[in-house]
Design a protein around this motif. Sequence first.
Motif, PDB file in Angstrom:
ATOM      1  N   ILE A   1      -5.273  26.252 -43.096  1.00  0.00           N
ATOM      2  CA  ILE A   1      -4.987  26.535 -44.497  1.00  0.00           C
ATOM      3  C   ILE A   1      -4.788  28.029 -44.679  1.00  0.00           C
ATOM      4  CG2 ILE A   1      -5.913  26.450 -46.845  1.00  0.00           C
ATOM      5  CD1 ILE A   1      -7.449  23.934 -45.979  1.00  0.00           C
ATOM      6  N   ALA A   2      -3.721  28.376 -45.376  1.00  0.00           N
ATOM      7  CA  ALA A   2      -3.449  29.771 -45.741  1.00  0.00           C
ATOM      8  C   ALA A   2      -3.464  29.864 -47.263  1.00  0.00           C
ATOM      9  CB  ALA A   2      -2.081  30.200 -45.212  1.00  0.00           C
ATOM     10  N   VAL A   3      -3.927  31.014 -47.805  1.00  0.00           N
ATOM     11  CA  VAL A   3      -4.021  31.156 -49.257  1.00  0.00           C
ATOM     12  C   VAL A   3      -2.707  31.586 -49.895  1.00  0.00           C
ATOM     13  CG1 VAL A   3      -6.501  31.594 -49.269  1.00  0.00           C
ATOM     14  CG2 VAL A   3      -4.897  33.527 -49.102  1.00  0.00           C
ATOM     15  N   SER A   4      -1.669  31.850 -49.083  1.00  0.00           N
ATOM     16  CA  SER A   4      -0.346  32.192 -49.616  1.00  0.00           C
ATOM     17  C   SER A   4       0.704  31.890 -48.553  1.00  0.00           C
ATOM     18  CB  SER A   4      -0.280  33.674 -50.016  1.00  0.00           C
ATOM     19  OG  SER A   4      -0.386  34.500 -48.870  1.00  0.00           O
ATOM     20  N   ARG A   5       1.954  31.768 -48.983  1.00  0.00           N
ATOM     21  CA  ARG A   5       3.038  31.559 -48.014  1.00  0.00           C
ATOM     22  C   ARG A   5       3.155  32.775 -47.098  1.00  0.00           C
ATOM     23  NH1 ARG A   5       5.569  28.997 -52.497  1.00  0.00           N
ATOM     24  NH2 ARG A   5       6.502  30.953 -53.104  1.00  0.00           N
ATOM     25  N   GLN A   6       2.917  33.966 -47.652  1.00  0.00           N
ATOM     26  CA  GLN A   6       2.978  35.184 -46.849  1.00  0.00           C
ATOM     27  C   GLN A   6       2.005  35.098 -45.670  1.00  0.00           C
ATOM     28  OE1 GLN A   6       0.868  38.612 -48.252  1.00  0.00           O
ATOM     29  NE2 GLN A   6       2.545  39.981 -47.689  1.00  0.00           N
ATOM     30  N   LEU A   7       0.778  34.705 -45.938  1.00  0.00           N
ATOM     31  CA  LEU A   7      -0.210  34.578 -44.871  1.00  0.00           C
ATOM     32  C   LEU A   7       0.170  33.423 -43.934  1.00  0.00           C
ATOM     33  CD1 LEU A   7      -2.818  35.760 -43.763  1.00  0.00           C
ATOM     34  CD2 LEU A   7      -4.074  34.174 -45.220  1.00  0.00           C
ATOM     35  N   GLY A   8       0.692  32.345 -44.491  1.00  0.00           N
ATOM     36  CA  GLY A   8       1.155  31.232 -43.668  1.00  0.00           C
ATOM     37  C   GLY A   8       2.251  31.654 -42.703  1.00  0.00           C
ATOM     38  N   ASP A   9       3.170  32.486 -43.192  1.00  0.00           N
ATOM     39  CA  ASP A   9       4.230  33.000 -42.325  1.00  0.00           C
ATOM     40  C   ASP A   9       3.658  33.839 -41.192  1.00  0.00           C
ATOM     41  OD1 ASP A   9       6.113  31.731 -43.878  1.00  0.00           O
ATOM     42  OD2 ASP A   9       6.702  33.544 -44.981  1.00  0.00           O
ATOM     43  N   GLN A  10       2.609  34.599 -41.466  1.00  0.00           N
ATOM     44  CA  GLN A  10       1.958  35.377 -40.408  1.00  0.00           C
ATOM     45  C   GLN A  10       1.363  34.446 -39.361  1.00  0.00           C
ATOM     46  OE1 GLN A  10      -0.869  38.151 -42.055  1.00  0.00           O
ATOM     47  NE2 GLN A  10       0.654  39.075 -43.397  1.00  0.00           N
ATOM     48  N   TYR A  11       0.728  33.372 -39.815  1.00  0.00           N
ATOM     49  CA  TYR A  11       0.156  32.404 -38.878  1.00  0.00           C
ATOM     50  C   TYR A  11       1.246  31.767 -38.016  1.00  0.00           C
ATOM     51  CZ  TYR A  11      -4.217  32.530 -41.608  1.00  0.00           C
ATOM     52  OH  TYR A  11      -5.360  32.907 -42.238  1.00  0.00           O
ATOM     53  N   LEU A  12       2.372  31.419 -38.665  1.00  0.00           N
ATOM     54  CA  LEU A  12       3.471  30.821 -37.915  1.00  0.00           C
ATOM     55  C   LEU A  12       4.026  31.789 -36.872  1.00  0.00           C
ATOM     56  CD1 LEU A  12       5.344  28.959 -40.793  1.00  0.00           C
ATOM     57  CD2 LEU A  12       3.864  27.948 -39.027  1.00  0.00           C
ATOM     58  N   SER A  13       4.080  33.077 -37.221  1.00  0.00           N
ATOM     59  CA  SER A  13       4.593  34.071 -36.265  1.00  0.00           C
ATOM     60  C   SER A  13       3.668  34.219 -35.053  1.00  0.00           C
ATOM     61  CB  SER A  13       4.788  35.423 -36.955  1.00  0.00           C
ATOM     62  OG  SER A  13       3.537  36.032 -37.213  1.00  0.00           O
TER      63      SER A  13
ATOM     64  N   GLU B   1      -1.897  42.421 -48.442  1.00  0.00           N
ATOM     65  CA  GLU B   1      -2.839  41.698 -49.307  1.00  0.00           C
ATOM     66  C   GLU B   1      -2.512  40.211 -49.198  1.00  0.00           C
ATOM     67  OE1 GLU B   1      -6.042  41.484 -51.127  1.00  0.00           O
ATOM     68  OE2 GLU B   1      -5.249  43.501 -51.313  1.00  0.00           O
ATOM     69  N   PRO B   2      -3.303  39.447 -48.425  1.00  0.00           N
ATOM     70  CA  PRO B   2      -2.985  38.036 -48.242  1.00  0.00           C
ATOM     71  C   PRO B   2      -2.909  37.246 -49.548  1.00  0.00           C
ATOM     72  CG  PRO B   2      -4.670  38.707 -46.691  1.00  0.00           C
ATOM     73  CD  PRO B   2      -4.462  39.850 -47.640  1.00  0.00           C
ATOM     74  N   PHE B   3      -3.725  37.605 -50.528  1.00  0.00           N
ATOM     75  CA  PHE B   3      -3.635  36.898 -51.806  1.00  0.00           C
ATOM     76  C   PHE B   3      -3.832  37.862 -52.960  1.00  0.00           C
ATOM     77  CE2 PHE B   3      -4.730  33.981 -55.246  1.00  0.00           C
ATOM     78  CZ  PHE B   3      -3.615  33.180 -55.174  1.00  0.00           C
ATOM     79  N   GLY B   4      -5.025  38.154 -53.392  1.00  0.00           N
ATOM     80  CA  GLY B   4      -5.264  39.028 -54.532  1.00  0.00           C
ATOM     81  C   GLY B   4      -5.770  38.246 -55.729  1.00  0.00           C
ATOM     82  N   LEU B   5      -6.915  37.633 -55.586  1.00  0.00           N
ATOM     83  CA  LEU B   5      -7.485  36.765 -56.610  1.00  0.00           C
ATOM     84  C   LEU B   5      -7.667  37.475 -57.947  1.00  0.00           C
ATOM     85  CD1 LEU B   5      -8.654  34.007 -57.267  1.00  0.00           C
ATOM     86  CD2 LEU B   5     -10.841  34.788 -56.364  1.00  0.00           C
ATOM     87  N   VAL B   6      -8.005  38.758 -57.927  1.00  0.00           N
ATOM     88  CA  VAL B   6      -8.254  39.470 -59.182  1.00  0.00           C
ATOM     89  C   VAL B   6      -7.011  39.518 -60.061  1.00  0.00           C
ATOM     90  CG1 VAL B   6      -7.749  41.815 -58.400  1.00  0.00           C
ATOM     91  CG2 VAL B   6      -9.501  41.429 -60.151  1.00  0.00           C
TER      92      VAL B   6
END
Length: 181
Positions: A7-19, A143-148
């Motif tokens: 599970i990734a908290v954003s597509r950006q982080l998901g793309d990093q995982y895929l890479s 910044e993988p997400f940025g909840l604030v």
Amino acid sequence: RYADTNIAVSRQLGDQYLSMGLDPERLHVVHDAPPRSSNWSELLKLESQVDSPDGGRVILYPARVARNKRHDLLLRAISIAFPGDDSVAIFAGEIEDWDVFREVRKLACSLGLARRVKFLGFVEAMQPLLQPGTIVASCGDREPFGLVVLEALRQGLPVVVSDNAGVAELVADHPNVALFR
């Protein structure tokens, strides 16, 4: 990599995982969300730490002090956008890198902002700092997400956020959001 599901908290982080070679079939993006309720009596204890300037703005940057969070970028922007007024920058986050902290303090002095910058250190909950009139900033390089950002938007506050933050994919079209590159 070897889990049944990732599970990734954003597509950006998901793309990093895929890479890094993660199997796309095992990746799921689940955006984070702010908590629905809080113990306000405990949270309001922070209010005494922050004095709103008369006639000025409060620009809140909730982030640990580290090089990739780009506190320097926010200070430079404040010196250009709000020169000579009573705006205050509040940095709320633990000091992870003391060299960066000293650099940011030195930059604040050189820009004439020393009296307009406050470091609160680690803050357990941000809600008491999200007061009407506050501008929330998120300037980090990574910044993988940025909840604030979501917490601020839920309070109806304006937010300035880097377009490379994971949360940008959710809020890019929001009327209270200004993205920057």
